[in-house]
Design a protein around this motif. Structure first.
Motif, PDB file in Angstrom:
ATOM      1  N   ILE A  59       0.558  41.801 104.906  1.00  0.00           N
ATOM      2  CA  ILE A  59       0.271  40.601 105.682  1.00  0.00           C
ATOM      3  C   ILE A  59      -0.477  41.033 106.930  1.00  0.00           C
ATOM      4  CG2 ILE A  59       2.550  40.561 106.804  1.00  0.00           C
ATOM      5  CD1 ILE A  59       2.429  37.451 106.522  1.00  0.00           C
ATOM      6  N   SER A  60      -1.588  40.354 107.214  1.00  0.00           N
ATOM      7  CA  SER A  60      -2.391  40.760 108.372  1.00  0.00           C
ATOM      8  C   SER A  60      -2.963  39.537 109.062  1.00  0.00           C
ATOM      9  CB  SER A  60      -3.510  41.709 107.938  1.00  0.00           C
ATOM     10  OG  SER A  60      -4.291  41.107 106.945  1.00  0.00           O
ATOM     11  N   PRO A  61      -3.236  39.675 110.363  1.00  0.00           N
ATOM     12  CA  PRO A  61      -3.830  38.550 111.087  1.00  0.00           C
ATOM     13  C   PRO A  61      -5.325  38.472 110.831  1.00  0.00           C
ATOM     14  CG  PRO A  61      -3.439  40.392 112.585  1.00  0.00           C
ATOM     15  CD  PRO A  61      -2.977  40.844 111.232  1.00  0.00           C
ATOM     16  N   VAL A  62      -5.871  37.251 110.825  1.00  0.00           N
ATOM     17  CA  VAL A  62      -7.327  37.125 110.837  1.00  0.00           C
ATOM     18  C   VAL A  62      -7.805  37.686 112.171  1.00  0.00           C
ATOM     19  CG1 VAL A  62      -9.285  35.530 110.853  1.00  0.00           C
ATOM     20  CG2 VAL A  62      -7.315  35.050 109.383  1.00  0.00           C
ATOM     21  N   PHE A  63      -8.699  38.640 112.101  1.00  0.00           N
ATOM     22  CA  PHE A  63      -9.162  39.332 113.300  1.00  0.00           C
ATOM     23  C   PHE A  63      -9.717  38.315 114.301  1.00  0.00           C
ATOM     24  CE2 PHE A  63     -11.957  42.031 115.834  1.00  0.00           C
ATOM     25  CZ  PHE A  63     -11.145  43.137 116.030  1.00  0.00           C
ATOM     26  N   GLY A  64      -9.143  38.301 115.518  1.00  0.00           N
ATOM     27  CA  GLY A  64      -9.642  37.414 116.565  1.00  0.00           C
ATOM     28  C   GLY A  64      -9.069  36.003 116.530  1.00  0.00           C
ATOM     29  N   LYS A  65      -8.277  35.660 115.537  1.00  0.00           N
ATOM     30  CA  LYS A  65      -7.739  34.291 115.427  1.00  0.00           C
ATOM     31  C   LYS A  65      -6.319  34.184 115.974  1.00  0.00           C
ATOM     32  CE  LYS A  65     -10.250  31.115 113.283  1.00  0.00           C
ATOM     33  NZ  LYS A  65     -10.355  29.736 113.678  1.00  0.00           N
ATOM     34  N   ILE A  66      -5.449  35.075 115.508  1.00  0.00           N
ATOM     35  CA  ILE A  66      -4.112  35.171 116.081  1.00  0.00           C
ATOM     36  C   ILE A  66      -3.916  36.621 116.505  1.00  0.00           C
ATOM     37  CG2 ILE A  66      -3.081  33.273 114.753  1.00  0.00           C
ATOM     38  CD1 ILE A  66      -1.850  35.424 112.919  1.00  0.00           C
ATOM     39  N   THR A  67      -2.978  36.829 117.405  1.00  0.00           N
ATOM     40  CA  THR A  67      -2.806  38.198 117.879  1.00  0.00           C
ATOM     41  C   THR A  67      -1.829  38.935 116.959  1.00  0.00           C
ATOM     42  OG1 THR A  67      -0.901  37.708 119.270  1.00  0.00           O
ATOM     43  CG2 THR A  67      -3.080  37.421 120.258  1.00  0.00           C
ATOM     44  N   PRO A  68      -1.942  40.248 116.896  1.00  0.00           N
ATOM     45  CA  PRO A  68      -0.946  41.017 116.156  1.00  0.00           C
ATOM     46  C   PRO A  68       0.472  40.721 116.657  1.00  0.00           C
ATOM     47  CG  PRO A  68      -2.809  42.408 116.705  1.00  0.00           C
ATOM     48  CD  PRO A  68      -3.036  41.098 117.416  1.00  0.00           C
ATOM     49  N   LEU A  69       0.595  40.473 117.984  1.00  0.00           N
ATOM     50  CA  LEU A  69       1.924  40.185 118.538  1.00  0.00           C
ATOM     51  C   LEU A  69       2.480  38.870 117.974  1.00  0.00           C
ATOM     52  CD1 LEU A  69       4.229  40.899 120.464  1.00  0.00           C
ATOM     53  CD2 LEU A  69       2.951  39.771 122.298  1.00  0.00           C
ATOM     54  N   ASP A  70       1.630  37.855 117.850  1.00  0.00           N
ATOM     55  CA  ASP A  70       2.082  36.585 117.238  1.00  0.00           C
ATOM     56  C   ASP A  70       2.675  36.876 115.858  1.00  0.00           C
ATOM     57  OD1 ASP A  70       1.201  34.890 119.256  1.00  0.00           O
ATOM     58  OD2 ASP A  70      -0.795  34.638 118.358  1.00  0.00           O
ATOM     59  N   GLY A  82      -4.233  33.121 109.466  1.00  0.00           N
ATOM     60  CA  GLY A  82      -5.078  32.709 110.590  1.00  0.00           C
ATOM     61  C   GLY A  82      -4.390  31.805 111.597  1.00  0.00           C
ATOM     62  N   SER A  83      -3.150  31.403 111.322  1.00  0.00           N
ATOM     63  CA  SER A  83      -2.447  30.472 112.219  1.00  0.00           C
ATOM     64  C   SER A  83      -0.960  30.511 111.861  1.00  0.00           C
ATOM     65  CB  SER A  83      -2.962  29.048 112.012  1.00  0.00           C
ATOM     66  OG  SER A  83      -2.655  28.627 110.681  1.00  0.00           O
ATOM     67  N   GLU A  84      -0.163  29.828 112.668  1.00  0.00           N
ATOM     68  CA  GLU A  84       1.266  29.764 112.353  1.00  0.00           C
ATOM     69  C   GLU A  84       1.489  28.986 111.044  1.00  0.00           C
ATOM     70  OE1 GLU A  84       3.772  28.455 115.531  1.00  0.00           O
ATOM     71  OE2 GLU A  84       5.572  29.185 114.504  1.00  0.00           O
ATOM     72  N   LYS A  85       0.673  27.977 110.828  1.00  0.00           N
ATOM     73  CA  LYS A  85       0.764  27.200 109.578  1.00  0.00           C
ATOM     74  C   LYS A  85       0.502  28.118 108.368  1.00  0.00           C
ATOM     75  CE  LYS A  85      -2.468  24.563 107.732  1.00  0.00           C
ATOM     76  NZ  LYS A  85      -3.725  23.991 107.757  1.00  0.00           N
ATOM     77  N   ASP A  86      -0.483  28.968 108.483  1.00  0.00           N
ATOM     78  CA  ASP A  86      -0.766  29.941 107.417  1.00  0.00           C
ATOM     79  C   ASP A  86       0.429  30.873 107.211  1.00  0.00           C
ATOM     80  OD1 ASP A  86      -3.278  29.279 106.527  1.00  0.00           O
ATOM     81  OD2 ASP A  86      -4.261  31.084 107.309  1.00  0.00           O
ATOM     82  N   TYR A  87       0.987  31.315 108.328  1.00  0.00           N
ATOM     83  CA  TYR A  87       2.130  32.235 108.228  1.00  0.00           C
ATOM     84  C   TYR A  87       3.290  31.581 107.470  1.00  0.00           C
ATOM     85  CZ  TYR A  87       6.385  34.660 109.144  1.00  0.00           C
ATOM     86  OH  TYR A  87       7.597  35.267 108.929  1.00  0.00           O
ATOM     87  N   VAL A  88       3.586  30.341 107.812  1.00  0.00           N
ATOM     88  CA  VAL A  88       4.696  29.637 107.155  1.00  0.00           C
ATOM     89  C   VAL A  88       4.400  29.491 105.651  1.00  0.00           C
ATOM     90  CG1 VAL A  88       5.878  27.393 107.020  1.00  0.00           C
ATOM     91  CG2 VAL A  88       5.470  28.478 109.245  1.00  0.00           C
TER      92      VAL A  88
END
Ligand code: SF4
Length: 221
Positions: free
Chosen positions: A180-191, A154-160
């Motif tokens: 690994i997938s983005p939380v829909f609407g929270k971060i973009t697929p591009l991020d 859901g965020s860069e912190k989550d990604y790390v």
């Protein structure tokens, strides 16, 4: 293994035929059996309607509806399917009928009792979910090359956090796929794609395909 008791019951939220949206089976037609109840409350949950709504049905009845779709791929999901002990005879019966059976679980309950023919798709909850303290560490050594581990970020912190778990656990070598997938609407697929490529992380990025095909709030897809 004794034959499953087909008169045993489960509380079922919905059974529906759709496109599998997030695993190595993504894109394939699939029958979903959604069980009622979950003991987690992830901040991004999109199936809160499954927390309480549902009706009791026998395994025989569930099998009948699954069969009516004439599709050999079946996913047992929720909610949290492992909260109902009769999920085990249900999965056994689905496997006995020759289906490829998937289970999606939060990772907060023991996966060791699941029929070994079932492909386990297990979350490792990231911090932004609010439920990462529920990741059951006893499950980690049980995962094998048939299983898939999923991080919803859901965020860069989550990604790390996810990246560090993936590297430290050697997950890319230990399971069939690290999703690994983005939380829909929270971060973009591009991020997410940008971070993955910058780290050359050995994962399979996923978008929730059903939310791209249909209205993201639509049920039964
Ligand atoms: S585990 Fe799944 S069903 Fe339960 S609260 Fe989290 S996202 Fe919702």
């Amino acid at each position: 293994m004794p034959l499953p008791d087909l008169t045993a019951t489960l509380k079922i939220n919905e059974i529906f035929f759709s496109i599998q949206g997030e695993s190595t089976f993504a894109g394939r037609p699939c029958v979903f059996v959604r069980l009622t109840a979950c003991d987690l409350r992830c901040t991004y949950c999109d199936t809160a309607y499954a927390f309480y709504e549902g009706i009791k049905r026998t395994i025989a009845d569930i099998l009948g509806e699954v069969r009516s779709h004439n599709c050999p791929l079946v996913e047992v999901t929720g909610g949290e399917p492992l909260l109902q002990p009769n999920v085990h005879p249900l999965m056994q019966a689905l496997c006995d009928e020759g289906n490829t059976v998937l289970i999606e679980t939060s990772g907060a309950h023991n996966i060791g009792q699941i029929d070994p023919r079932v492909r386990r798709i297990m979350d490792l909850k990231c911090p932004d979910s609010g439920e990462s303290h529920r990741n059951l560490t006893e499950n980690l050594p049980l995962l094998n090359h048939q299983d898939e581990v999923k991080f919803v970020v859901g965020s860069e912190k989550d990604y790390v956090w996810a990246r560090d778990q993936i590297r430290r656990g050697g997950w890319s070598k230990r399971v069939n796929a690290v999703l690994i997938s983005p939380v829909f609407g929270k971060i973009t697929p591009l991020d997410l794609a940008t971070w993955i490529l910058a780290d050359n992380l050995e994962v399979r990025m996923q978008l929730q395909m059903h939310k791209l095909i249909w209205d993201p709030n639509k049920r039964g897809v």
